[in-house]
Design an enzyme around this catalytic site. Structure first.
Site, PDB file in Angstrom:
ATOM      1  N   CYS A 100     146.664  20.376 104.629  1.00  0.00           N
ATOM      2  CA  CYS A 100     144.621  20.786 104.715  1.00  0.00           C
ATOM      3  C   CYS A 100     144.572  21.826 103.319  1.00  0.00           C
ATOM      4  CB  CYS A 100     144.448  22.581 105.500  1.00  0.00           C
ATOM      5  SG  CYS A 100     143.276  22.849 105.288  1.00  0.00           S
ATOM      6  N   HIS A 101     143.078  21.122 102.856  1.00  0.00           N
ATOM      7  CA  HIS A 101     142.264  21.768 101.817  1.00  0.00           C
ATOM      8  C   HIS A 101     143.263  22.489 101.287  1.00  0.00           C
ATOM      9  CE1 HIS A 101     140.393  19.524  98.541  1.00  0.00           C
ATOM     10  NE2 HIS A 101     140.986  19.697  97.813  1.00  0.00           N
ATOM     11  N   THR A 102     143.447  24.020 102.240  1.00  0.00           N
ATOM     12  CA  THR A 102     144.215  25.560 101.395  1.00  0.00           C
ATOM     13  C   THR A 102     145.791  24.467 100.892  1.00  0.00           C
ATOM     14  OG1 THR A 102     142.810  26.482 103.252  1.00  0.00           O
ATOM     15  CG2 THR A 102     144.261  27.582 101.900  1.00  0.00           C
ATOM     16  N   HIS A 122     150.455  25.037 107.369  1.00  0.00           N
ATOM     17  CA  HIS A 122     149.915  25.510 108.091  1.00  0.00           C
ATOM     18  C   HIS A 122     149.053  25.106 109.052  1.00  0.00           C
ATOM     19  CE1 HIS A 122     146.453  25.304 104.881  1.00  0.00           C
ATOM     20  NE2 HIS A 122     145.650  25.628 106.764  1.00  0.00           N
ATOM     21  N   GLU A 123     148.710  24.129 109.319  1.00  0.00           N
ATOM     22  CA  GLU A 123     148.503  22.937 110.545  1.00  0.00           C
ATOM     23  C   GLU A 123     149.511  21.765 111.585  1.00  0.00           C
ATOM     24  OE1 GLU A 123     143.934  21.418 110.218  1.00  0.00           O
ATOM     25  OE2 GLU A 123     144.970  19.592 111.267  1.00  0.00           O
ATOM     26  N   CYS A 125     147.765  41.185 115.921  1.00  0.00           N
ATOM     27  CA  CYS A 125     149.014  41.937 117.026  1.00  0.00           C
ATOM     28  C   CYS A 125     148.548  42.261 117.537  1.00  0.00           C
ATOM     29  CB  CYS A 125     149.009  43.241 115.280  1.00  0.00           C
ATOM     30  SG  CYS A 125     148.033  43.865 114.982  1.00  0.00           S
ATOM     31  N   CYS A 184     145.433  46.875 116.289  1.00  0.00           N
ATOM     32  CA  CYS A 184     145.457  47.525 115.297  1.00  0.00           C
ATOM     33  C   CYS A 184     143.787  47.251 115.305  1.00  0.00           C
ATOM     34  CB  CYS A 184     145.165  46.565 113.710  1.00  0.00           C
ATOM     35  SG  CYS A 184     144.016  44.703 113.772  1.00  0.00           S
ATOM     36  N   CYS A 240     141.691  44.221 115.471  1.00  0.00           N
ATOM     37  CA  CYS A 240     142.384  43.162 117.117  1.00  0.00           C
ATOM     38  C   CYS A 240     141.175  43.850 118.051  1.00  0.00           C
ATOM     39  CB  CYS A 240     143.289  43.428 116.845  1.00  0.00           C
ATOM     40  SG  CYS A 240     144.826  42.106 115.700  1.00  0.00           S
ATOM     41  N   CYS A 251     142.865  40.502 111.427  1.00  0.00           N
ATOM     42  CA  CYS A 251     144.172  41.717 111.552  1.00  0.00           C
ATOM     43  C   CYS A 251     144.508  42.223 110.533  1.00  0.00           C
ATOM     44  CB  CYS A 251     145.150  40.681 112.816  1.00  0.00           C
ATOM     45  SG  CYS A 251     146.532  41.799 112.742  1.00  0.00           S
ATOM     46  N   ARG A 294     146.498  39.318 108.972  1.00  0.00           N
ATOM     47  CA  ARG A 294     145.528  38.174 107.846  1.00  0.00           C
ATOM     48  C   ARG A 294     145.845  37.771 106.889  1.00  0.00           C
ATOM     49  NH1 ARG A 294     140.293  41.987 105.673  1.00  0.00           N
ATOM     50  NH2 ARG A 294     140.740  43.035 107.208  1.00  0.00           N
ATOM     51  N   CYS A 331     143.758  24.816 112.506  1.00  0.00           N
ATOM     52  CA  CYS A 331     142.963  25.212 111.849  1.00  0.00           C
ATOM     53  C   CYS A 331     141.734  24.507 111.205  1.00  0.00           C
ATOM     54  CB  CYS A 331     144.206  24.899 110.770  1.00  0.00           C
ATOM     55  SG  CYS A 331     142.506  24.826 108.752  1.00  0.00           S
ATOM     56  N   ARG A 369     142.559  13.375 108.127  1.00  0.00           N
ATOM     57  CA  ARG A 369     143.773  14.175 108.715  1.00  0.00           C
ATOM     58  C   ARG A 369     144.583  13.263 108.819  1.00  0.00           C
ATOM     59  NH1 ARG A 369     141.909  18.453 106.726  1.00  0.00           N
ATOM     60  NH2 ARG A 369     141.854  20.684 108.006  1.00  0.00           N
TER      61      ARG A 369
HETATM   62  P1  NAD Z   1     138.584  18.199 101.774  1.00  0.00           P
HETATM   63  O1  NAD Z   1     138.812  18.344 100.872  1.00  0.00           O
HETATM   64  O2  NAD Z   1     138.829  16.823 103.148  1.00  0.00           O
HETATM   65  O3  NAD Z   1     136.544  18.417 102.267  1.00  0.00           O
HETATM   66  C1  NAD Z   1     135.928  19.168 101.479  1.00  0.00           C
HETATM   67  C2  NAD Z   1     134.291  17.997 101.218  1.00  0.00           C
HETATM   68  O4  NAD Z   1     133.588  18.553 100.051  1.00  0.00           O
HETATM   69  C3  NAD Z   1     135.617  16.790 100.473  1.00  0.00           C
HETATM   70  O5  NAD Z   1     134.615  15.808 100.911  1.00  0.00           O
HETATM   71  C4  NAD Z   1     134.401  16.593  99.117  1.00  0.00           C
HETATM   72  O6  NAD Z   1     134.093  15.704  98.252  1.00  0.00           O
HETATM   73  C5  NAD Z   1     133.140  17.485  99.633  1.00  0.00           C
HETATM   74  N1  NAD Z   1     132.628  18.686  98.089  1.00  0.00           N
HETATM   75  C6  NAD Z   1     133.315  19.233  97.115  1.00  0.00           C
HETATM   76  N2  NAD Z   1     132.350  19.508  96.176  1.00  0.00           N
HETATM   77  C7  NAD Z   1     131.646  19.808  96.771  1.00  0.00           C
HETATM   78  C8  NAD Z   1     130.147  19.400  96.012  1.00  0.00           C
HETATM   79  N3  NAD Z   1     129.357  20.636  95.485  1.00  0.00           N
HETATM   80  N4  NAD Z   1     129.067  19.453  97.442  1.00  0.00           N
HETATM   81  C9  NAD Z   1     129.005  18.682  98.761  1.00  0.00           C
HETATM   82  N5  NAD Z   1     129.927  18.490  98.663  1.00  0.00           N
HETATM   83  C10 NAD Z   1     131.251  18.884  98.784  1.00  0.00           C
HETATM   84  O7  NAD Z   1     138.395  19.989 102.684  1.00  0.00           O
HETATM   85  P2  NAD Z   1     138.800  20.549 104.671  1.00  0.00           P
HETATM   86  O8  NAD Z   1     139.906  20.422 104.839  1.00  0.00           O
HETATM   87  O9  NAD Z   1     138.226  19.653 104.969  1.00  0.00           O
HETATM   88  O10 NAD Z   1     138.958  22.393 103.870  1.00  0.00           O
HETATM   89  C11 NAD Z   1     136.943  22.495 103.508  1.00  0.00           C
HETATM   90  C12 NAD Z   1     137.228  23.655 103.641  1.00  0.00           C
HETATM   91  O11 NAD Z   1     137.039  24.520 103.814  1.00  0.00           O
HETATM   92  C13 NAD Z   1     138.278  23.724 101.497  1.00  0.00           C
HETATM   93  O12 NAD Z   1     137.836  24.913 101.193  1.00  0.00           O
HETATM   94  C14 NAD Z   1     139.075  24.782 102.940  1.00  0.00           C
HETATM   95  O13 NAD Z   1     140.241  25.642 101.345  1.00  0.00           O
HETATM   96  C15 NAD Z   1     138.869  25.285 103.320  1.00  0.00           C
HETATM   97  N6  NAD Z   1     138.977  26.137 104.487  1.00  0.00           N
HETATM   98  C16 NAD Z   1     139.055  26.894 104.624  1.00  0.00           C
HETATM   99  C17 NAD Z   1     138.708  28.466 106.542  1.00  0.00           C
HETATM  100  C18 NAD Z   1     138.711  29.284 107.127  1.00  0.00           C
HETATM  101  O14 NAD Z   1     138.912  29.911 107.204  1.00  0.00           O
HETATM  102  N7  NAD Z   1     137.567  29.982 106.312  1.00  0.00           N
HETATM  103  C19 NAD Z   1     140.157  27.729 107.093  1.00  0.00           C
HETATM  104  C20 NAD Z   1     140.814  26.450 106.219  1.00  0.00           C
HETATM  105  C21 NAD Z   1     140.199  25.601 105.565  1.00  0.00           C
HETATM  106 ZN    ZN Z   2     145.630  43.457 114.270  1.00  0.00          ZN
END
Ligand code: NAD
Ligand code: ZN
Length: 382
Positions: free
Chosen positions: A47-49, A69-70, A99, A102, A105, A114, A118, A178, A375
């Protein structure tokens, strides 16, 4: 022969330094301690994270580290005090926990913030004793978000483990842990478009396309996708998206383009990019009076969201969603159940565009950095 209580030697992909390819090493995984579970990971995806914390731009470096994590896997053994899981259970490790005790939760209004479990990207050790369960020749290797799934065996706090139906194909349900829930839940649980409404999705990675699937399932009439990478549009055509907008094709802010396209703005928008500029555009493109924007992407460390307060006063709503607003242990088994009963409306196969054996995990990084595919399923047993 049972491995419970023993150190397990197995392969893991270790990140030794920021931005350097992972290296497959034989590591030692200690048995689970109190309230911990040791899991044999069968499938994991990137994942991107993971990429953010591997690149480590602006973050405190914590290496050597096992990212990931995925994932999906099977419980190998459980530590003291674990009563609701046993060896052989099929599970999804989740990067944020529940948990069940808390204030968050127990709250009906808070879903996954959580107090104990968290998400914490900076902690590289287990809560029970402040130590790692991974080592290589006696040197500790840090954990990542409590899951570290780029290892054939990992140790996770029981509050970060969702027990799922053993009939669920583990390779297919892996992204539920994820990307799928993050995006899908952001739309169906938080943005909640009504039937016939218009929805803009910013970012067409797996998270954004899962958000788009959520819009389709809710019956959106128009799903407008925004991405800077035109390669993404080809893939996205399989996802019920009706229009594509590349901000680079216009000499005005993309929010203005969308407001014009829709005669005043979209009803809902979901941002899945991590770009603060896209977050601002996603908010400013929703209709006044009722529009709702949901932020999902993880911003850079020093980003600041700036908009004129009048945009809020004119009855627009800005929200953020974490993990699609799902409770990890309570809700995820039900999401898997719905998937099995074909009630989710989601085709997981569309998200899994590549697959590699564990030894080739760095290919998954190359693909994500090049913006190719969604993916990449990494087979830890292959
Ligand atoms: P990814 O890199 O596969 O996809 C992101 C897309 O955004 C890409 O296609 C990229 O070209 C596009 N992009 C970047 N900047 C842009 C802009 N200014 N305008 C338009 N498009 C733009 O990533 P992913 O795995 O799909 O994750 C997406 C986001 O979600 C990441 O920031 C990731 O960290 C986040 N995320 C958040 C959570 C949460 O719980 N909030 C959980 C998982 C991932
Ligand atoms: Zn909790």
């Amino acid at each position: 022969m049972s491995t419970a209580g023993q150190v397990i030697r197995c392969k893991a992909a270790v990140a030794w330094e920021a931005g350097k390819p992972l290296s497959i090493e034989t590591i030692e995984v200690a048995p689970p301690q109190k309230h911990e579970v040791r899991i044999k990971i069968l499938f994991t995806a990137l994942c991107h994270t993971d990429v953010y914390y591997w690149e480590c731009k602006g973050y405190t470096p914590l290496f050597p580290r096992i990212l990931g994590h995925e994932a999906s896997g099977i419980v190998e053994s459980v530590g003291e005090g674990v009563t609701d899981l046993m060896p052989g259970d099929h599970v999804l490790p989740i990067f944020t926990g529940e948990c069940k005790e808390c204030k968050h939760c127990l709250s009906e209004e808070s879903n996954n913030m959580c107090d104990l479990l968290r998400i914490n990207c900076d902690r590289g050790v287990m809560l029970a004793d402040g130590k790692t369960r991974f080592s290589i020749n006696g040197q500790p290797i840090y954990h990542f978000v409590g899951t570290s799934t780029f290892s054939q065996y990992t140790v996770v706090h029981v509050g970060q483990v969702a027990k799922i139906n053993p009939n669920a194909p583990l390779d297919k349900v892996c992204p539920i842990s994820c990307g799928i829930c993050t995006g899908f839940g952001a739309t169906v649980n938080v943005a909640k478009p009504r039937k016939g409404q218009t929805v803009a999705i910013f970012g067409l990675g797996a998270v954004g396309l899962a958000a788009a699937e959520g819009a389709r399932v809710c019956g959106a009439s128009r799903i407008i996708a925004v991405d800077l990478n035109p390669k993404r549009f080809e893939e996205a055509k399989k996802f019920g998206i009706t229009e594509f907008v590349n901000p680079n094709d216009y000499n005005k802010p993309v929010q203005e383009v969308i407001v014009e396209m829709t005669g005043g703005g979209v009803d809902r928008s979901v941002e899945c990019t991590g770009s603060v500029q896209a977050m601002i555009s996603a908010f400013e493109c929703v209709h006044d009076g009722w529009g709702v924007c949901v932020l999902v992407g993880v911003p850079k460390i020093d980003d600041a969201f700036k908009t004129h307060p009048m945009n809020l006063l004119s009855e627009r709503t800005l929200k953020g969603a974490f993990y699609g607003n799902y409770k990890p242990r309570t809700d995820i088994p039900l999401v898997v159940e719905k998937y099995l009963n074909k009630e989710l409306g989601l085709d997981m196969d569309k998200f899994i565009t590549h697959s590699v054996p564990f030894a080739e995990i760095n290919k998954a990084f190359d693909l994500m950095l090049k913006g190719i595919g969604l993916r990449c399923m990494i087979h830890l047993d292959a």
